[in-house]
Scaffold this motif. Structure first.
Motif, PDB file in Angstrom:
ATOM      1  N   SER A  45       0.834  -1.176  -0.164  1.00  0.00           N
ATOM      2  CA  SER A  45       0.255  -0.056   0.051  1.00  0.00           C
ATOM      3  C   SER A  45       0.963   1.011  -0.007  1.00  0.00           C
ATOM      4  N   VAL A  46      -0.045   2.300  -0.469  1.00  0.00           N
ATOM      5  CA  VAL A  46       0.675   3.717  -0.242  1.00  0.00           C
ATOM      6  C   VAL A  46      -0.055   4.207   0.960  1.00  0.00           C
ATOM      7  N   LEU A  47       0.670   4.416   2.013  1.00  0.00           N
ATOM      8  CA  LEU A  47       0.233   5.020   3.388  1.00  0.00           C
ATOM      9  C   LEU A  47       0.064   6.370   3.180  1.00  0.00           C
ATOM     10  N   HIS A  48      -1.070   7.103   3.897  1.00  0.00           N
ATOM     11  CA  HIS A  48      -1.386   8.356   3.903  1.00  0.00           C
ATOM     12  C   HIS A  48      -1.904   8.923   5.132  1.00  0.00           C
ATOM     13  N   ARG A  49      -1.908  10.112   5.169  1.00  0.00           N
ATOM     14  CA  ARG A  49      -2.625  10.979   6.184  1.00  0.00           C
ATOM     15  C   ARG A  49      -3.558  11.984   5.702  1.00  0.00           C
ATOM     16  N   VAL A  50      -4.829  12.027   5.870  1.00  0.00           N
ATOM     17  CA  VAL A  50      -5.622  13.094   5.247  1.00  0.00           C
ATOM     18  C   VAL A  50      -5.466  14.587   5.951  1.00  0.00           C
ATOM     19  N   ALA A  51      -5.401  15.299   4.777  1.00  0.00           N
ATOM     20  CA  ALA A  51      -5.326  16.870   5.005  1.00  0.00           C
ATOM     21  C   ALA A  51      -6.654  17.513   4.913  1.00  0.00           C
ATOM     22  N   GLU A  52      -7.467  16.925   4.254  1.00  0.00           N
ATOM     23  CA  GLU A  52      -8.751  17.718   3.875  1.00  0.00           C
ATOM     24  C   GLU A  52      -9.962  16.613   3.412  1.00  0.00           C
ATOM     25  N   GLY A  53     -10.952  16.790   3.981  1.00  0.00           N
ATOM     26  CA  GLY A  53     -12.053  15.855   3.540  1.00  0.00           C
ATOM     27  C   GLY A  53     -11.753  14.410   4.376  1.00  0.00           C
ATOM     28  N   PRO A  54     -12.314  13.402   3.754  1.00  0.00           N
ATOM     29  CA  PRO A  54     -13.185  13.143   2.755  1.00  0.00           C
ATOM     30  C   PRO A  54     -14.444  13.792   2.795  1.00  0.00           C
ATOM     31  N   LEU A  55     -15.134  14.231   1.606  1.00  0.00           N
ATOM     32  CA  LEU A  55     -16.314  14.859   1.896  1.00  0.00           C
ATOM     33  C   LEU A  55     -17.376  13.638   2.037  1.00  0.00           C
ATOM     34  N   ASP A  56     -18.578  13.702   2.931  1.00  0.00           N
ATOM     35  CA  ASP A  56     -19.673  12.919   2.946  1.00  0.00           C
ATOM     36  C   ASP A  56     -20.083  12.620   1.448  1.00  0.00           C
ATOM     37  N   GLU A  57     -20.204  13.426   0.607  1.00  0.00           N
ATOM     38  CA  GLU A  57     -20.810  13.213  -0.824  1.00  0.00           C
ATOM     39  C   GLU A  57     -19.422  12.419  -1.450  1.00  0.00           C
ATOM     40  N   ALA A  58     -19.758  11.550  -2.203  1.00  0.00           N
ATOM     41  CA  ALA A  58     -18.669  10.898  -3.169  1.00  0.00           C
ATOM     42  C   ALA A  58     -18.620  11.616  -4.472  1.00  0.00           C
ATOM     43  N   PRO A  59     -17.425  11.813  -4.896  1.00  0.00           N
ATOM     44  CA  PRO A  59     -17.248  12.302  -6.303  1.00  0.00           C
ATOM     45  C   PRO A  59     -18.004  11.350  -7.375  1.00  0.00           C
ATOM     46  N   GLY A  60     -18.242  11.962  -8.636  1.00  0.00           N
ATOM     47  CA  GLY A  60     -18.780  11.222  -9.627  1.00  0.00           C
ATOM     48  C   GLY A  60     -17.835  11.041 -10.914  1.00  0.00           C
ATOM     49  N   PRO A  61     -18.284  10.248 -11.646  1.00  0.00           N
ATOM     50  CA  PRO A  61     -17.120   9.874 -13.037  1.00  0.00           C
ATOM     51  C   PRO A  61     -17.034  11.595 -13.516  1.00  0.00           C
ATOM     52  N   GLY A  62     -15.608  11.558 -13.973  1.00  0.00           N
ATOM     53  CA  GLY A  62     -15.375  12.827 -14.527  1.00  0.00           C
ATOM     54  C   GLY A  62     -14.354  13.611 -13.468  1.00  0.00           C
ATOM     55  N   ALA A  63     -14.665  13.385 -12.423  1.00  0.00           N
ATOM     56  CA  ALA A  63     -13.706  13.933 -11.188  1.00  0.00           C
ATOM     57  C   ALA A  63     -12.337  13.790 -11.500  1.00  0.00           C
ATOM     58  N   GLU A  64     -11.350  14.623 -11.062  1.00  0.00           N
ATOM     59  CA  GLU A  64      -9.722  14.441 -11.464  1.00  0.00           C
ATOM     60  C   GLU A  64      -9.534  13.790 -10.082  1.00  0.00           C
ATOM     61  N   ILE A  65      -8.456  12.867 -10.321  1.00  0.00           N
ATOM     62  CA  ILE A  65      -7.677  12.126  -9.425  1.00  0.00           C
ATOM     63  C   ILE A  65      -6.123  12.653  -9.611  1.00  0.00           C
ATOM     64  N   LEU A  66      -5.486  13.250  -8.844  1.00  0.00           N
ATOM     65  CA  LEU A  66      -4.243  13.794  -8.932  1.00  0.00           C
ATOM     66  C   LEU A  66      -3.328  13.073  -7.927  1.00  0.00           C
ATOM     67  N   VAL A  67      -2.408  12.294  -8.525  1.00  0.00           N
ATOM     68  CA  VAL A  67      -1.334  11.672  -7.636  1.00  0.00           C
ATOM     69  C   VAL A  67      -0.102  12.277  -7.881  1.00  0.00           C
ATOM     70  N   GLY A  68       0.450  13.284  -7.072  1.00  0.00           N
ATOM     71  CA  GLY A  68       1.511  14.158  -7.312  1.00  0.00           C
ATOM     72  C   GLY A  68       1.198  15.080  -8.519  1.00  0.00           C
ATOM     73  N   GLU A  69       1.722  14.875  -9.636  1.00  0.00           N
ATOM     74  CA  GLU A  69       1.709  15.693 -10.747  1.00  0.00           C
ATOM     75  C   GLU A  69       0.866  14.838 -11.764  1.00  0.00           C
TER      76      GLU A  69
END
Length: 131
Positions: A45-69
């Protein structure tokens, strides 16, 4: 839409990369787990620490996923995926361009350059899901 006007569903910082995580990422699969994951899961796994969110509402298709750049577009969201992110900070992101996840806890995204994705998974880099 301006990037500043985008809604951030999740912003998290990579804190560690398991010794076997890069092999999976080369195959287009990124497993995220919140810090404190059991050792056998942390290895892949890639371990992580949340900085913002997650929102209650889920994102839908078309949302952007950024991993670094590296940018991908969310193409499919399993029924349980967002709940797992909210509850335990865990999700599998499959960069396979599918609109139908194989498993309920999975997010599918557009294909990306796997070499660039491997380079992007380092401590201190951010992972952001926004729309």
């Amino acid at each position: 839409m301006e990037k500043n006007d985008m809604k951030t569903y999740l912003r998290t910082e990579i804190t560690a990369v398991g010794k076997d995580a890069a092999d999976l990422v080369e195959g287009g699969v990124l497993i995220l787990f919140a810090e404190g994951a059991p050792e056998e899961l942390a290895e892949v796994s890639v371990l992580h620490r949340v900085a913002e969110g997650p929102l209650d509402e889920a994102p839908g298709p078309g949302a952007e996923i950024l991993v670094g750049e590296v940018s991908a577009i969310l193409t499919g969201l399993g029924d349980l995926a967002w709940n797992k992110i909210r509850d335990i900070g865990h999700v599998v992101i499959n960069f396979n361009d599918s609109d139908t996840p194989d498993r309920p806890g999975e997010i599918c995204a557009s294909t990306v350059n796997s070499e660039a994705l491997v380079q992007a998974i380092h401590s201190g880099k951010e992972i952001v899901i926004r729309a």
